[in-house]
Design a protein around this motif. Structure first.
Motif, PDB file in Angstrom:
ATOM      1  N   MET A 148       0.829  -1.207   0.000  1.00 30.36           N
ATOM      2  CA  MET A 148       0.000   0.000   0.000  1.00 30.36           C
ATOM      3  C   MET A 148       0.869   1.264   0.000  1.00 30.36           C
ATOM      4  N   ALA A 149       1.951   1.253   0.767  1.00 28.11           N
ATOM      5  CA  ALA A 149       2.854   2.402   0.788  1.00 28.11           C
ATOM      6  C   ALA A 149       3.503   2.601  -0.580  1.00 28.11           C
ATOM      7  N   MET A 150       3.892   1.495  -1.222  1.00 26.80           N
ATOM      8  CA  MET A 150       4.486   1.589  -2.561  1.00 26.80           C
ATOM      9  C   MET A 150       3.471   2.119  -3.570  1.00 26.80           C
ATOM     10  N   GLU A 151       2.233   1.700  -3.436  1.00 29.30           N
ATOM     11  CA  GLU A 151       1.187   2.190  -4.335  1.00 29.30           C
ATOM     12  C   GLU A 151       1.040   3.706  -4.207  1.00 29.30           C
ATOM     13  N   ASP A 152       1.039   4.206  -2.964  1.00 25.77           N
ATOM     14  CA  ASP A 152       0.951   5.652  -2.743  1.00 25.77           C
ATOM     15  C   ASP A 152       2.179   6.375  -3.297  1.00 25.77           C
ATOM     16  N   THR A 185      11.681   4.114  -6.437  1.00 24.41           N
ATOM     17  CA  THR A 185      11.116   2.936  -5.772  1.00 24.41           C
ATOM     18  C   THR A 185      12.111   1.786  -5.637  1.00 24.41           C
ATOM     19  N   GLU A 186      13.282   1.922  -6.235  1.00 27.75           N
ATOM     20  CA  GLU A 186      14.250   0.826  -6.224  1.00 27.75           C
ATOM     21  C   GLU A 186      14.824   0.586  -4.833  1.00 27.75           C
ATOM     22  N   GLY A 187      14.905  -0.684  -4.455  1.00 26.28           N
ATOM     23  CA  GLY A 187      15.549  -1.074  -3.215  1.00 26.28           C
ATOM     24  C   GLY A 187      14.730  -0.889  -1.952  1.00 26.28           C
ATOM     25  N   LEU A 188      13.487  -0.469  -2.074  1.00 26.89           N
ATOM     26  CA  LEU A 188      12.647  -0.260  -0.895  1.00 26.89           C
ATOM     27  C   LEU A 188      12.020  -1.585  -0.476  1.00 26.89           C
ATOM     28  N   THR A 190      10.654  -2.021   3.027  1.00 23.49           N
ATOM     29  CA  THR A 190       9.759  -1.899   4.186  1.00 23.49           C
ATOM     30  C   THR A 190       8.915  -0.638   4.062  1.00 23.49           C
ATOM     31  N   LYS A 191       7.830  -0.632   4.779  1.00 21.70           N
ATOM     32  CA  LYS A 191       6.949   0.543   4.812  1.00 21.70           C
ATOM     33  C   LYS A 191       7.720   1.754   5.333  1.00 21.70           C
ATOM     34  N   ASP A 192       8.559   1.556   6.349  1.00 19.60           N
ATOM     35  CA  ASP A 192       9.324   2.673   6.913  1.00 19.60           C
ATOM     36  C   ASP A 192      10.277   3.274   5.880  1.00 19.60           C
ATOM     37  N   VAL A 226      11.195   8.186   2.072  1.00 17.74           N
ATOM     38  CA  VAL A 226      11.648   8.651   0.761  1.00 17.74           C
ATOM     39  C   VAL A 226      11.519  10.175   0.673  1.00 17.74           C
ATOM     40  N   VAL A 227      12.584  10.780   0.165  1.00 17.05           N
ATOM     41  CA  VAL A 227      12.578  12.214  -0.097  1.00 17.05           C
ATOM     42  C   VAL A 227      12.622  12.393  -1.615  1.00 17.05           C
TER      43      VAL A 227
END
Length: 118
Positions: free
Chosen positions: A59-63, A100-103, A105-107, A112-113
């Motif tokens: 869900m965090a990646m989708e956002d 988005t590369e290498g992420l 976890t939700k944290d 991400v900046v």
């Protein structure tokens, strides 16, 4: 994301073809929810809860992707064939595509900046 949605998404990750009804309050805990599985195909609550970090990451990646895609769309006109894009803008757009590369976890996703638009 509320507990009902998180539980539903977790169940769908385990078995996407399973029909389920979830009852309870949005501020309940997993233990307080009533989960009714169609055809008696129950999934232990521990298995459902084990999927929560994956669901939260998804869900965090989708956002994150939605925000990134908007920023890319805002500069798409610069990539048209009749424009010469600056190297700074090329780097900015590439940084957005790579964000988005290498992420894992939700944290990490929440930390991400976004790059600054030139």
């Amino acid at each position: 994301m509320n507990i009902i949605d998180k539980t539903l998404f977790a169940i769908q990750k385990i078995n996407p073809n399973l029909n389920v009804t979830i009852g309870g309050e949005n501020n309940s805990t997993l233990e307080e929810l009533t989960i009714i599985f169609e055809n008696g195909n129950a999934i232990p609550k521990a298995d459902i809860e084990a999927q929560f970090p994956i669901v939260e990451l998804d869900m965090a990646m989708e956002d994150l992707r939605a925000k990134r895609n908007k920023l890319l769309a805002d500069t798409d006109y610069l990539a048209l064939s009749d424009n010469t894009m600056s190297d700074e803008m090329k780097a900015y757009r590439q940084a957005l595509r790579d964000i988005t590369e290498g992420l894992t976890t939700k944290d990490e996703v929440e930390a991400v900046v976004f790059p600054t638009k030139p």
